[in-house]
Write a protein that holds these residues in place. Structure first.
Motif, PDB file in Angstrom:
ATOM      1  N   TRP A  46     -23.140   0.780 -71.494  1.00 22.97           N
ATOM      2  CA  TRP A  46     -24.044   1.884 -71.835  1.00 22.97           C
ATOM      3  C   TRP A  46     -25.483   1.510 -71.451  1.00 22.97           C
ATOM      4  N   LEU A  47     -25.899   0.292 -71.760  1.00 20.00           N
ATOM      5  CA  LEU A  47     -27.240  -0.182 -71.416  1.00 20.00           C
ATOM      6  C   LEU A  47     -27.468  -0.083 -69.911  1.00 20.00           C
ATOM      7  N   CYS A  48     -26.486  -0.478 -69.120  1.00 19.50           N
ATOM      8  CA  CYS A  48     -26.608  -0.405 -67.665  1.00 19.50           C
ATOM      9  C   CYS A  48     -26.778   1.039 -67.194  1.00 19.50           C
ATOM     10  N   THR A  49     -26.025   1.946 -67.786  1.00 17.24           N
ATOM     11  CA  THR A  49     -26.142   3.369 -67.434  1.00 17.24           C
ATOM     12  C   THR A  49     -27.547   3.874 -67.720  1.00 17.24           C
ATOM     13  N   GLN A  50     -28.100   3.490 -68.856  1.00 13.49           N
ATOM     14  CA  GLN A  50     -29.458   3.927 -69.212  1.00 13.49           C
ATOM     15  C   GLN A  50     -30.505   3.281 -68.303  1.00 13.49           C
ATOM     16  N   ALA A  51     -30.352   1.995 -68.049  1.00  5.23           N
ATOM     17  CA  ALA A  51     -31.319   1.291 -67.199  1.00  5.23           C
ATOM     18  C   ALA A  51     -31.316   1.849 -65.779  1.00  5.23           C
ATOM     19  N   LYS A  52     -30.176   2.307 -65.319  1.00  6.50           N
ATOM     20  CA  LYS A  52     -30.062   2.880 -63.969  1.00  6.50           C
ATOM     21  C   LYS A  52     -30.982   4.099 -63.814  1.00  6.50           C
ATOM     22  N   LYS A  53     -31.259   4.787 -64.902  1.00  4.22           N
ATOM     23  CA  LYS A  53     -32.136   5.960 -64.857  1.00  4.22           C
ATOM     24  C   LYS A  53     -33.565   5.603 -64.457  1.00  4.22           C
ATOM     25  N   LEU A  54     -33.904   4.319 -64.514  1.00  8.57           N
ATOM     26  CA  LEU A  54     -35.234   3.857 -64.105  1.00  8.57           C
ATOM     27  C   LEU A  54     -35.367   3.744 -62.585  1.00  8.57           C
ATOM     28  N   GLU A  55     -34.251   3.837 -61.860  1.00  7.59           N
ATOM     29  CA  GLU A  55     -34.266   3.601 -60.418  1.00  7.59           C
ATOM     30  C   GLU A  55     -35.282   4.443 -59.657  1.00  7.59           C
ATOM     31  N   GLU A  56     -35.393   5.719 -60.010  1.00 11.87           N
ATOM     32  CA  GLU A  56     -36.236   6.610 -59.214  1.00 11.87           C
ATOM     33  C   GLU A  56     -37.712   6.252 -59.258  1.00 11.87           C
ATOM     34  N   PHE A  57     -38.245   5.991 -60.442  1.00 13.22           N
ATOM     35  CA  PHE A  57     -39.689   5.787 -60.564  1.00 13.22           C
ATOM     36  C   PHE A  57     -40.103   4.374 -60.983  1.00 13.22           C
TER      37      PHE A  57
END
Length: 112
Positions: A46-57
């Motif tokens: 779950w943490l990885c899924t959330q951290a992935k959301k940081l990729e764009e900015f």
């Protein structure tokens, strides 16, 4: 878990904004993550899924998020507990960070 994952997911997703106002925000986020992992309300996948959301900015913060969560879990509980939680998500961590970066975090925190 549902009561936690939405609001806490937002904290991880927008950690870049929080760090501007509170230089220790990453540390606080790591400590909260450690608590949620410990009580099994969340997991490292779950943490990885959330951290992935940081990729764009804010992709540069992704390794810091993971590193801080590992360190907080070790500091709040134990190295053994951190090993158990993070070993269960090796594939997700490698996909998120790349194997070289994940290995670097493992070595730097004592997981490996």
């Amino acid at each position: 878990s549902e009561d936690i994952d939405g609001p806490f997911g937002d904290i991880i997703e927008f950690i870049d904004s929080f760090v501007v106002d509170s230089p220790r925000a990453m540390e606080y986020m790591g400590d909260m993550t450690a608590e949620f992992l410990h009580i099994k309300a969340l997991d490292v996948a779950w943490l990885c899924t959330q951290a992935k959301k940081l990729e764009e900015f804010s992709a540069h913060l992704i390794p810091q998020v993971i590193d801080q969560c590992v360190k907080s879990l070790i500091n709040c509980y134990s190295l053994d507990e951190a090993k158990i939680h993070f070993a269960s998500a090796t594939n997700e961590l490698n996909a998120l960070l790349g194997q070289e970066k994940w290995n670097e975090i493992e070595r730097g925190t004592g997981l490996k």
